[in-house]
Design a protein around this motif. Structure first.
Motif, PDB file in Angstrom:
ATOM      1  N   SER A   1       3.673 -34.884  65.094  1.00 24.17           N
ATOM      2  CA  SER A   1       3.891 -34.552  66.499  1.00 24.17           C
ATOM      3  C   SER A   1       2.920 -35.250  67.438  1.00 24.17           C
ATOM      4  O   SER A   1       3.091 -35.227  68.646  1.00 24.17           O
ATOM      5  CB  SER A   1       3.845 -33.031  66.713  1.00 24.17           C
ATOM      6  OG  SER A   1       2.588 -32.510  66.345  1.00 24.17           O
ATOM      7  N   CYS A   2       1.900 -35.933  66.868  1.00 24.94           N
ATOM      8  CA  CYS A   2       1.031 -36.762  67.713  1.00 24.94           C
ATOM      9  C   CYS A   2       1.692 -38.093  68.012  1.00 24.94           C
ATOM     10  O   CYS A   2       1.227 -38.855  68.849  1.00 24.94           O
ATOM     11  CB  CYS A   2      -0.335 -36.989  67.053  1.00 24.94           C
ATOM     12  SG  CYS A   2      -0.357 -38.281  65.781  1.00 24.94           S
ATOM     13  N   THR A   3       2.779 -38.386  67.305  1.00 23.37           N
ATOM     14  CA  THR A   3       3.433 -39.691  67.434  1.00 23.37           C
ATOM     15  C   THR A   3       4.877 -39.518  67.900  1.00 23.37           C
ATOM     16  O   THR A   3       5.755 -40.318  67.602  1.00 23.37           O
ATOM     17  CB  THR A   3       3.311 -40.468  66.109  1.00 23.37           C
ATOM     18  OG1 THR A   3       1.925 -40.474  65.738  1.00 23.37           O
ATOM     19  CG2 THR A   3       3.745 -41.914  66.219  1.00 23.37           C
ATOM     20  N   VAL A   4       5.118 -38.425  68.591  1.00 25.67           N
ATOM     21  CA  VAL A   4       6.396 -38.183  69.253  1.00 25.67           C
ATOM     22  C   VAL A   4       6.049 -37.782  70.683  1.00 25.67           C
ATOM     23  O   VAL A   4       5.152 -36.944  70.882  1.00 25.67           O
ATOM     24  CB  VAL A   4       7.176 -37.034  68.564  1.00 25.67           C
ATOM     25  CG1 VAL A   4       8.472 -36.743  69.304  1.00 25.67           C
ATOM     26  CG2 VAL A   4       7.453 -37.365  67.101  1.00 25.67           C
ATOM     27  N   LEU A   5       6.712 -38.377  71.653  1.00 24.52           N
ATOM     28  CA  LEU A   5       6.494 -37.937  73.037  1.00 24.52           C
ATOM     29  C   LEU A   5       7.249 -36.631  73.253  1.00 24.52           C
ATOM     30  O   LEU A   5       8.351 -36.441  72.713  1.00 24.52           O
ATOM     31  CB  LEU A   5       7.012 -38.999  74.016  1.00 24.52           C
ATOM     32  CG  LEU A   5       6.374 -40.387  73.923  1.00 24.52           C
ATOM     33  CD1 LEU A   5       7.091 -41.372  74.844  1.00 24.52           C
ATOM     34  CD2 LEU A   5       4.878 -40.317  74.248  1.00 24.52           C
ATOM     35  N   ALA A   6       6.682 -35.756  74.050  1.00 21.96           N
ATOM     36  CA  ALA A   6       7.367 -34.490  74.342  1.00 21.96           C
ATOM     37  C   ALA A   6       8.756 -34.760  74.926  1.00 21.96           C
ATOM     38  O   ALA A   6       9.724 -34.065  74.606  1.00 21.96           O
ATOM     39  CB  ALA A   6       6.521 -33.654  75.309  1.00 21.96           C
ATOM     40  N   VAL A   7       8.874 -35.792  75.757  1.00 23.74           N
ATOM     41  CA  VAL A   7      10.186 -36.100  76.345  1.00 23.74           C
ATOM     42  C   VAL A   7      11.202 -36.512  75.286  1.00 23.74           C
ATOM     43  O   VAL A   7      12.411 -36.326  75.473  1.00 23.74           O
ATOM     44  CB  VAL A   7      10.098 -37.205  77.433  1.00 23.74           C
ATOM     45  CG1 VAL A   7       9.439 -36.669  78.696  1.00 23.74           C
ATOM     46  CG2 VAL A   7       9.364 -38.438  76.921  1.00 23.74           C
ATOM     47  N   GLN A   8      10.738 -37.063  74.168  1.00 26.92           N
ATOM     48  CA  GLN A   8      11.667 -37.425  73.091  1.00 26.92           C
ATOM     49  C   GLN A   8      12.243 -36.191  72.398  1.00 26.92           C
ATOM     50  O   GLN A   8      13.254 -36.286  71.714  1.00 26.92           O
ATOM     51  CB  GLN A   8      10.965 -38.289  72.038  1.00 26.92           C
ATOM     52  CG  GLN A   8      10.601 -39.685  72.494  1.00 26.92           C
ATOM     53  CD  GLN A   8       9.907 -40.439  71.368  1.00 26.92           C
ATOM     54  OE1 GLN A   8       8.752 -40.183  71.047  1.00 26.92           O
ATOM     55  NE2 GLN A   8      10.607 -41.373  70.756  1.00 26.92           N
ATOM     56  N   ALA A   9      11.570 -35.066  72.550  1.00 30.77           N
ATOM     57  CA  ALA A   9      12.034 -33.834  71.912  1.00 30.77           C
ATOM     58  C   ALA A   9      12.982 -33.044  72.806  1.00 30.77           C
ATOM     59  O   ALA A   9      13.432 -31.959  72.436  1.00 30.77           O
ATOM     60  CB  ALA A   9      10.839 -32.964  71.517  1.00 30.77           C
ATOM     61  N   ASP A  10      13.288 -33.597  73.977  1.00 37.20           N
ATOM     62  CA  ASP A  10      14.218 -32.927  74.895  1.00 37.20           C
ATOM     63  C   ASP A  10      15.542 -32.668  74.158  1.00 37.20           C
ATOM     64  O   ASP A  10      16.094 -33.566  73.527  1.00 37.20           O
ATOM     65  CB  ASP A  10      14.451 -33.835  76.114  1.00 37.20           C
ATOM     66  CG  ASP A  10      15.305 -33.172  77.173  1.00 37.20           C
ATOM     67  OD1 ASP A  10      15.368 -31.916  77.200  1.00 37.20           O
ATOM     68  OD2 ASP A  10      15.909 -33.903  77.985  1.00 37.20           O
ATOM     69  N   GLY A  11      16.017 -31.438  74.219  1.00 42.33           N
ATOM     70  CA  GLY A  11      17.286 -31.095  73.584  1.00 42.33           C
ATOM     71  C   GLY A  11      17.174 -30.819  72.097  1.00 42.33           C
ATOM     72  O   GLY A  11      18.174 -30.580  71.433  1.00 42.33           O
ATOM     73  N   SER A  12      15.967 -30.864  71.561  1.00 42.56           N
ATOM     74  CA  SER A  12      15.789 -30.709  70.111  1.00 42.56           C
ATOM     75  C   SER A  12      15.277 -29.322  69.745  1.00 42.56           C
ATOM     76  O   SER A  12      14.892 -28.533  70.599  1.00 42.56           O
ATOM     77  CB  SER A  12      14.784 -31.741  69.593  1.00 42.56           C
ATOM     78  OG  SER A  12      15.294 -33.027  69.712  1.00 42.56           O
ATOM     79  N   GLU A  13      15.280 -29.104  68.442  1.00 41.93           N
ATOM     80  CA  GLU A  13      14.767 -27.854  67.904  1.00 41.93           C
ATOM     81  C   GLU A  13      13.460 -28.163  67.166  1.00 41.93           C
ATOM     82  O   GLU A  13      13.445 -29.019  66.286  1.00 41.93           O
ATOM     83  CB  GLU A  13      15.793 -27.306  66.922  1.00 41.93           C
ATOM     84  CG  GLU A  13      15.767 -25.823  66.782  1.00 41.93           C
ATOM     85  CD  GLU A  13      17.048 -25.341  66.118  1.00 41.93           C
ATOM     86  OE1 GLU A  13      16.923 -24.890  64.971  1.00 41.93           O
ATOM     87  OE2 GLU A  13      18.132 -25.444  66.727  1.00 41.93           O
TER      88      GLU A  13
END
Lengths: 160, 265
Positions: free
Chosen positions: A60-72
């Protein structure tokens, strides 16, 4: 710049605004105060920050929060079953699969994904499967034992 | 991390338009290299254009003697695809050995190929199988695609849509991984198709390359024995804290022999 995102974290719908440079782990720890997920290296090597994004272990340090939009998203705080520990947590407890405990949340999240995906979990497969998680105490033997124990107890294994 | 603008277009046309209007834009695929590079400020784009909403880029298609992987297909999906594994088992195995499980769950073939890291695994597969890189503009043979250190034939703003691999008769990949990063210290991919053997080497030099000497030897006879006596020059090879150029040169023939031995009968 600030972006509106909606995601589900441990079953709870979250609607929030984040700046693009916010990483998923920052959102979890600093905005949502879910501090069970740790930041070890912050360079995508140690795996302490591992969470599940749409059911898959990610750093999760290598994922942008915006990339998780719509995700679980599922974190270590979201895996325990009502009234008890998740079988993987219980196995780590029972096998003493931790020393200082810093890597443990990430190890458990990776191990759950591994056990869910792999049918035939011998020691070598577990070690290879956990290659993205580093234990700074080098306590790998009991971690492998714990994963083997939990694999025998987890339901819904080998769904693929 | 420093601040930047972020957008997530739904179409390739919209992505290209955003890239055109950005001061210093970059496309985001899985982000497993880009995000760490941005944290270290090795990369400092003003605009990050996320391609993940462009649905057509995630397809896996195995038909007509080709394995076609959309640019956003993740390494874990290639490793876990029965269709890919039955057509080109070496390609599924290669994908299963990239980085670690978490990286494979995010990293994409298009991102890996566009980045062209000298130690990445996929460039060896593209060269060894004679694949072609499809973009929104054209098709580029792998032999022309990998140009140099982190450099490809892609033009400004061009977007990889798919990588197409012809199904070989036989193929194998052998890699000597860096134990910490699992990047290839040296990796050799061998593909045999219609009696012609291609040998691609990654990790050894600033850019993945085909080895003419090893190809000539294997085109005479496909056996590990036919590589006895072949020495690879160390002059242009990578030399760093992980391995000297001479060590890498030695590993090229060792990995080539292992790959030959691993070729399915």
């Amino acid at each position: 710049m600030s972006i509106d995102i909606t995601l589900t974290v441990n079953g709870r719908e979250i609607n929030t605004e984040v700046s693009p440079e916010t990483t998923l782990v920052q959102l979890l720890r600093e905005h949502l105060l879910l501090t069970g997920t740790h930041v070890g290296c912050d360079t995508s090597q140690c795996g302490a920050c591992t969470v599940h994004l749409d059911g898959r272990a990610v750093k999760s340090c290598t994922v942008l929060a915006v990339q998780a939009d719509g995700s679980e998203v599922t974190t270590i705080e979201g895996i325990a079953v009502a009234g008890g520990l998740h079988p993987m947590q219980a196995a780590f407890h029972q096998c003493h699969g931790l020393q200082c405990g810093f890597c443990t949340a990430g190890m458990i999240m990776s191990a759950i994904d591994l056990v869910t995906r792999e049918d035939d979990l011998d020691e070598a497969t577990i070690r290879k499967g956990l290659a993205g998680n580093i234990c700074r105490c080098t306590g790998y033997h009991n971690i492998v034992k714990a994963v083997q124990m939990a694999a025998g107890q987890m339901e819904g294994r080998g769904h693929e | 991390m420093y601040s930047f603008n972020y957008s997530k277009p739904d179409t390739i046309e919209a992505a290209r338009e955003m890239m055109r209007s950005a001061e210093d834009g970059i496309y985001l695929a899985g982000g497993q290299t880009l995000i760490p590079a941005m944290k270290q400020r090795l990369s400092a784009p003003t605009d990050v254009i996320d391609l993940s909403s462009i649905g057509e880029l995630t397809d896996i298609d195995v038909s007509d003697g080709r394995v076609r992987l959309g640019a956003l297909v993740k390494h874990a999906d290639v490793a876990g695809s029965d269709a890919v594994r039955s057509a080109i088992p070496a390609l599924a195995d290669l994908a299963a050995g990239i980085g670690d499980a978490q990286v494979r769950n995010r990293g994409t073939i298009g991102g890996s190929v566009a980045n062209n890291d000298p130690a990445a695994d996929y460039p060896a597969a593209l060269l060894g199988l004679g694949a072609s890189v499809h973009t929104d503009q054209r098709q580029i043979p792998a032999d022309d695609f990998f140009v140099g250190l982190f450099e490809t034939a892609l033009e400004e703003g061009e977007i990889i849509t798919q990588v197409a691999f012809p199904v070989p008769d036989r193929a194998a990949y052998a890699k000597f991984p860096n134990p910490a990063s699992r990047y290839a210290t040296v990796g050799v991919f061998i593909g045999v198709r219609d009696g012609v053997t291609r040998v691609a080497v990654t990790g050894a030099a600033p850019c993945a390359f085909r080895s003419a000497e090893i190809e000539a030897a294997l085109n005479a006879e496909i056996s590990a024995r036919s590589l006895d006596g072949i020495t690879i020059g160390a002059d242009d090879l990578n030399n760093d804290i992980h391995a000297s150029a001479e060590y890498r040169a030695h590993l090229v023939t060792v990995m080539a022999k292992r790959a030959v031995t691993a070729l399915p009968k």
